[in-house]
Design a protein around this motif. Structure first.
Motif, PDB file in Angstrom:
ATOM      1  N   LYS A  72     -16.512  68.509  10.790  1.00 29.63           N
ATOM      2  CA  LYS A  72     -15.489  68.048   9.841  1.00 29.63           C
ATOM      3  C   LYS A  72     -14.309  67.402  10.576  1.00 29.63           C
ATOM      4  O   LYS A  72     -13.748  66.413  10.106  1.00 29.63           O
ATOM      5  N   LYS A  74     -14.520  65.813  13.404  1.00 34.21           N
ATOM      6  CA  LYS A  74     -14.997  64.504  13.867  1.00 34.21           C
ATOM      7  C   LYS A  74     -15.046  63.494  12.726  1.00 34.21           C
ATOM      8  O   LYS A  74     -14.790  62.307  12.920  1.00 34.21           O
ATOM      9  N   GLU A  75     -15.376  63.960  11.513  1.00 32.83           N
ATOM     10  CA  GLU A  75     -15.457  63.073  10.340  1.00 32.83           C
ATOM     11  C   GLU A  75     -14.099  62.513   9.928  1.00 32.83           C
ATOM     12  O   GLU A  75     -14.040  61.514   9.224  1.00 32.83           O
ATOM     13  N   CYS A  76     -13.025  63.151  10.327  1.00 28.94           N
ATOM     14  CA  CYS A  76     -11.675  62.716   9.934  1.00 28.94           C
ATOM     15  C   CYS A  76     -11.311  61.455  10.697  1.00 28.94           C
ATOM     16  O   CYS A  76     -10.758  61.519  11.791  1.00 28.94           O
ATOM     17  N   SER A  77     -11.615  60.313  10.127  1.00 29.07           N
ATOM     18  CA  SER A  77     -11.350  59.055  10.817  1.00 29.07           C
ATOM     19  C   SER A  77      -9.876  58.682  10.763  1.00 29.07           C
ATOM     20  O   SER A  77      -9.396  57.930  11.600  1.00 29.07           O
TER      21      SER A  77
END
Length: 169
Positions: A72, A74-77
């Motif tokens: 999660k 890592k998904e936070c761009s």
């Protein structure tokens, strides 16, 4: 949450503590933004079978919780607050696992502050700050949300405009 079975009350809670994760966001101009989080997760679940029938299929594994935190993050761009990350994690657990009735996510954020070089903020150089940002997000299957956040370890000192100040500790 708690369920009554043969005269016993079970609070069916399980979780993972002290998951450390650091996230770096980089702008197109090369400026970095850094957060370091220590995440703890408690899941309230309908998992009474793990107590009665040696069936742990309704327990979310601690390694799964840890890996979910990493995935999660890592998904936070886009840069996001510690509060929003806690809510996102809690919502994931209650929506992805049918047996989870509530998720409690506690996060302590260590503030990394940009260092000053030649009078200017450095693009990607940081030092660890002294205070810690804290958050607790509780999200229930019903959609109810309780959010508490604060700061620990912050020291502030204010002096006066007088010519001579004495500070007593």
């Amino acid at each position: 949450m708690a369920e009554r079975v043969e005269g016993f009350n079970f609070e069916q809670r399980h979780g993972k503590q002290r998951v450390r994760v650091a996230r770096v966001w980089k702008t197109k101009e090369g400026k970095h933004y850094v957060v370091e989080w220590r995440v703890s997760i408690s899941l309230l679940s309908d998992c009474v079978n793990s107590y009665l029938r040696d069936d742990n299929s309704d327990i979310v594994a601690t390694d799964t919780m840890k890996n979910t935190v990493y995935a999660k993050a890592k998904e936070c761009s886009e840069i996001l607050s510690v509060e929003n990350f806690a809510i996102e994690l809690a919502k994931h657990f209650i929506s992805f696992y049918r047996q989870v009735t509530a998720a409690i996510v506690n996060i302590v954020e260590k503030p990394w502050e940009r260092i000053i070089m030649d009078g200017q903020p450095h693009m990607h150089g940081f030092k660890l700050g002294s205070e810690r940002h804290t958050v607790e997000a509780i999200v229930k299957k019903s959609g109810a949300l309780q959010l508490t956040s604060g700061v620990e370890g912050l020291s502030v000192l204010k002096t006066t405009k007088e010519k001579h100040d004495m500070i007593w500790f």
